[in-house]
Design a protein around this motif. Sequence first.
Motif: not given
Length: 278
Positions: A122-148
């Motif tokens: 839900n983009p209406g909550t500030p937490y979403a952007a913070l958590a998505y950045k964490e997921l992006e960092a983990a996905a980069h290490v794991a070499k997988v793609e994310l899509r919101a």
Amino acid sequence: MRRLNELGYVDGHNLRLVYRSAEGRPELLSGIASDLIRMRPDVLVAGFGTVAAKSAKAAADGVPVVFMAVGDPVGTGIVESLSRPGGNVTGLSDLAAQLQGNRLQLLREIVPAASLFAVVLNPGTPYAALAYKELEAAAHVAKVELRAFEVRSPEEIAPQLEASKAAGAGGLAILEDPFTFSQRTEIAAVASRLRLPAVYGYREFAEAGGLMSYGTDHGAQWRRGAEIVDLILKGAKPADIPVEQPTQFELVVNLKTAKASNFTVPPTILIRADKIIE
């Protein structure tokens, strides 16, 4: 309320408890907080989530505020620091943003061949952007793609999850906030219908039919929140009460959902599970 009872408080005797809910609609929180502050309570408790905490802080007018389960209270400006929150606000962080890498790893254990994972938020909550950045960092290490895939209303849930399936996502990470929490049964049902394995943040999602959850114990946070309220009612100042972070996390697996959707949950997950729903 149970923990408050244990601490000697009885509603209608030495405590008056007034409860209001936005029913998953964050746009109502500011008005609710203002209405409650006009009652001049001794303490205002903000239910879980960043938007609720920020609304309570903005309306507080000197009233002590205790917030629950905020992912990053410093980064979102709710407190000055965890050890010295300052002002009239304190509470509990659930470290949710930092847990996203562990949740992505759980999904990869379920579908190791998947190269794309969807993030439902839900983009209406500030937490979403913070958590998505964490997921992006983990996905980069794991070499997988994310899509919101964004959901703002109940009507968007099925179309967005269907779009993630059409895009080729191998699994879903559902970012929790008051809206997605209120819609947990629908989200879990659609994910199961689409046969998309999903990981969630709170055990309530798994209990509502979600495949698995990994995160802090929501009930334990509310019990600790009651203890912080007790300290304030006895004279402690919020500025002097450090914001607390959890040290224990729980993994809940719904094997009933796994069997219905033909998901294979590997033993590496089952042996780590704190609770298995069968």
